[in-house]
Design an enzyme around this catalytic site. Structure first.
Site, PDB file in Angstrom:
ATOM      1  N   CYS A 173      -0.727   4.559  97.919  1.00  0.00           N
ATOM      2  CA  CYS A 173      -1.218   4.545  96.531  1.00  0.00           C
ATOM      3  C   CYS A 173      -0.380   5.413  95.590  1.00  0.00           C
ATOM      4  O   CYS A 173      -0.170   5.050  94.434  1.00  0.00           O
ATOM      5  CB  CYS A 173      -2.684   4.936  96.468  1.00  0.00           C
ATOM      6  SG  CYS A 173      -3.054   6.590  97.061  1.00  0.00           S
ATOM      7  N   ASP A 368      -5.676   0.945  88.980  1.00  0.00           N
ATOM      8  CA  ASP A 368      -6.014   1.326  90.349  1.00  0.00           C
ATOM      9  C   ASP A 368      -5.137   0.583  91.355  1.00  0.00           C
ATOM     10  O   ASP A 368      -5.170  -0.640  91.416  1.00  0.00           O
ATOM     11  CB  ASP A 368      -7.482   0.995  90.595  1.00  0.00           C
ATOM     12  CG  ASP A 368      -7.996   1.511  91.918  1.00  0.00           C
ATOM     13  OD1 ASP A 368      -7.188   2.071  92.683  1.00  0.00           O
ATOM     14  OD2 ASP A 368      -9.197   1.357  92.191  1.00  0.00           O
ATOM     15  N   HIS A 370      -5.445   0.515  94.589  1.00  0.00           N
ATOM     16  CA  HIS A 370      -6.082   0.388  95.896  1.00  0.00           C
ATOM     17  C   HIS A 370      -6.551  -1.009  96.265  1.00  0.00           C
ATOM     18  O   HIS A 370      -7.020  -1.217  97.381  1.00  0.00           O
ATOM     19  CB  HIS A 370      -7.254   1.376  96.003  1.00  0.00           C
ATOM     20  CG  HIS A 370      -6.824   2.810  95.962  1.00  0.00           C
ATOM     21  ND1 HIS A 370      -6.717   3.518  94.783  1.00  0.00           N
ATOM     22  CD2 HIS A 370      -6.456   3.657  96.947  1.00  0.00           C
ATOM     23  CE1 HIS A 370      -6.310   4.746  95.048  1.00  0.00           C
ATOM     24  NE2 HIS A 370      -6.146   4.861  96.355  1.00  0.00           N
TER      25      HIS A 370
END
EC number: 3.4.22.-
Length: 477
Positions: A173, A368, A370
């Protein structure tokens, strides 16, 4: 980084994978999504967890090696899969809640202005024409946000180096966050800050060329493969998580390598990269120092002595507290998004990196990394390629006070005048920081009679705030 199942909500960031296709036809979400999701979403997002660790996957492997049909195709085994996925989903949901907090999406009812990478969206509250204006402002903000480039976990790419890793799920990430910041710098340089993605028109070749540079293959200049290779000396390795400072230094190395190994015609990254830190090894306490002489040297080296000032990317790795960001620094962090040169923040919660691109009051909007998506091959010659997995329509935000103190700021300066403007703004910001500057600006280095390096501030204000009185919350990078 642990893969986060049920990541906030079923994501609206689309994927090219049929099994993970997300809704991209709807406008950017402005309402809170439900905290729950159906079993299908759970299975999709938890597939890597189930595939790698569940007893069902082991059963499948044993059946395959024994020459029998995989037992997981039977009805009873699918029941086991559903139960296993549900258990995994619940566990990871609890992990996600601990790490990132409960789901927070959309825009609050506040009429406070929103800053998105140097662009202000003023929302007024009123009737008739003012409400219509507010609607147009929000629509413009949504379009701007959804035009930013998103990089997420990918699976199914070629192995990284000599390893067997074909996915960066659970650990990549921070690398993906860094890719987003660099991709945004290239987007601003080649297409300008006002560029917006329009689904109704053929994709711009320059835009596709940028995405191609970040493909998940060694042939792509800024792939996760090449970033890890360039950052080996800073601790980057497939399967390992690193912090913002190491990632910043790795990008500096990768950009330098790209310049050295390619001719002018084929250079992928036509801008200088400069790391702002307290010392060359990043291990000096106190606020980092941006020395104008050092930046000038970086630009001269990049342009190989030419008089024209090249575009430059400034990266400022910081540690602003112990367990979380010290509240004294939050006003300054918010103010950096008002800079026209702003590229946002690499940061997030402890162990969960995100790319923070905007602020409203005390919360930060972010992209994000993820979500797990299948690899997509983008070529600039193919204008019909589906690039929806590189964009997101769901607005997520995090309270700035809950950020991990280890983070990095990014700024892009197009030319010398732009850099000068940045220095003026940064100096003023330091002067208004009440003794807690994020970083200071100096004109040059000098040495005292004892041979100890000192700094000569570009302004009186900078000199006054560079002392040690308020450095107790800083950590060694």
């Amino acid at each position: 980084m642990k893969a986060i199942c049920d990541r906030f909500v079923p994501s609206k960031c689309s994927s090219s994978s049929t099994s993970e296709k997300r809704d991209i036809s709807s406008p950017t979400s402005l309402v809170s999504d439900s905290a729950s999701s159906d079993n299908k979403s759970n299975l999709t997002l938890c597939s890597d967890v189930v595939a790698s660790s569940s007893p069902v996957s082991q059963l499948c492997r044993e059946a395959s090696t024994s020459g029998h049909n995989p037992v997981c195709t039977t009805h009873s085994s699918w029941t086991v899969i559903l139960k296993t996925a549900s258990m995994a989903s619940g566990a990871i949901r609890r992990f996600q809640d601990r790490v990132l907090g409960p789901s927070r999406t959309g825009i609050s009812s506040s009429t406070s202005e929103i800053w998105l990478l140097g662009v202000c969206y003023k929302i007024s509250e009123g009737e008739s024409s003012e409400e219509a204006d507010a609607g147009r402002v929000l629509a413009a903000f949504r379009q701007d946000f959804s035009s930013l480039i998103l990089m997420t976990y990918r699976r199914g790419f070629e192995p990284i180096g000599d390893t067997t890793y074909t996915s960066d799920v659970n650990w990549g990430c921070m690398l993906r966050s860094g890719q987003m910041l660099f991709a945004q710098a290239l987007l601003f340089q080649r297409l300008g800050r006002s560029w917006r993605k329009k689904d109704s028109e053929p994709a711009d070749e320059k835009y596709l060329e940028i995405l191609e540079l970040f493909g998940d293959t060694e042939a792509s200049a800024f792939s996760i493969h090449n970033l890890i290779l360039a950052g080996e000396s800073y601790g980057l390795a497939a399967g390992s998580w690193v912090g913002p400072y190491a990632v910043c230094r790795s990008w500096e190395s990768l950009a330098r390598k790209n310049k050295e190994e390619t001719d002018d015609k084929h250079k992928s990254f036509s801008m200088a990269v400069h790391i702002v830190s307290g010392s060359e090894d990043g291990e000096r306490g106190g606020a980092p120092i941006l020395c104008i002489e050092d930046v000038t040297k970086t630009c001269l080296e990049f342009s190989e002595g030419e008089t024209e000032w090249p575009p430059i990317l400034l990266l400022v790795p910081l540690v602003l507290g112990l367990d979380r960001v010290n509240p004294r620094y939050i006003p300054s962090l918010i103010a950096t998004f008002t800079f026209p040169q702003s590229l946002g923040i690499l940061g997030g919660k402890p162990g969960a990196s995100t790319y923070i691109v905007g602020v409203q009051e005390d919360k930060g909007f972010y992209l994000d990394p993820h979500d797990v998506q299948q690899v997509v091959t983008v070529k600039k010659e193919n204008q019909d390629v589906d690039t929806s997995s590189y964009h997101c329509n769901t607005l997520r935000y995090v309270p700035l006070e809950s950020l991990d103190p280890s983070l990095a700021l990014g700024f892009y300066c197009q030319h010398k005048d732009d850099f000068d403007d940045f220095c003026i703004r940064a100096t003023k910001l330091a002067g208004d920081s009440n003794g807690a500057p994020l970083f200071t600006v100096t004109q040059s280095h000098r040495r005292n009679d004892c041979g100890i390096a000192e700094t000569s501030s570009s302004t009186e204000t900078s000199t006054e705030i560079s002392g040690e009185e308020h450095e107790d919350d800083w950590q060694l990078l």
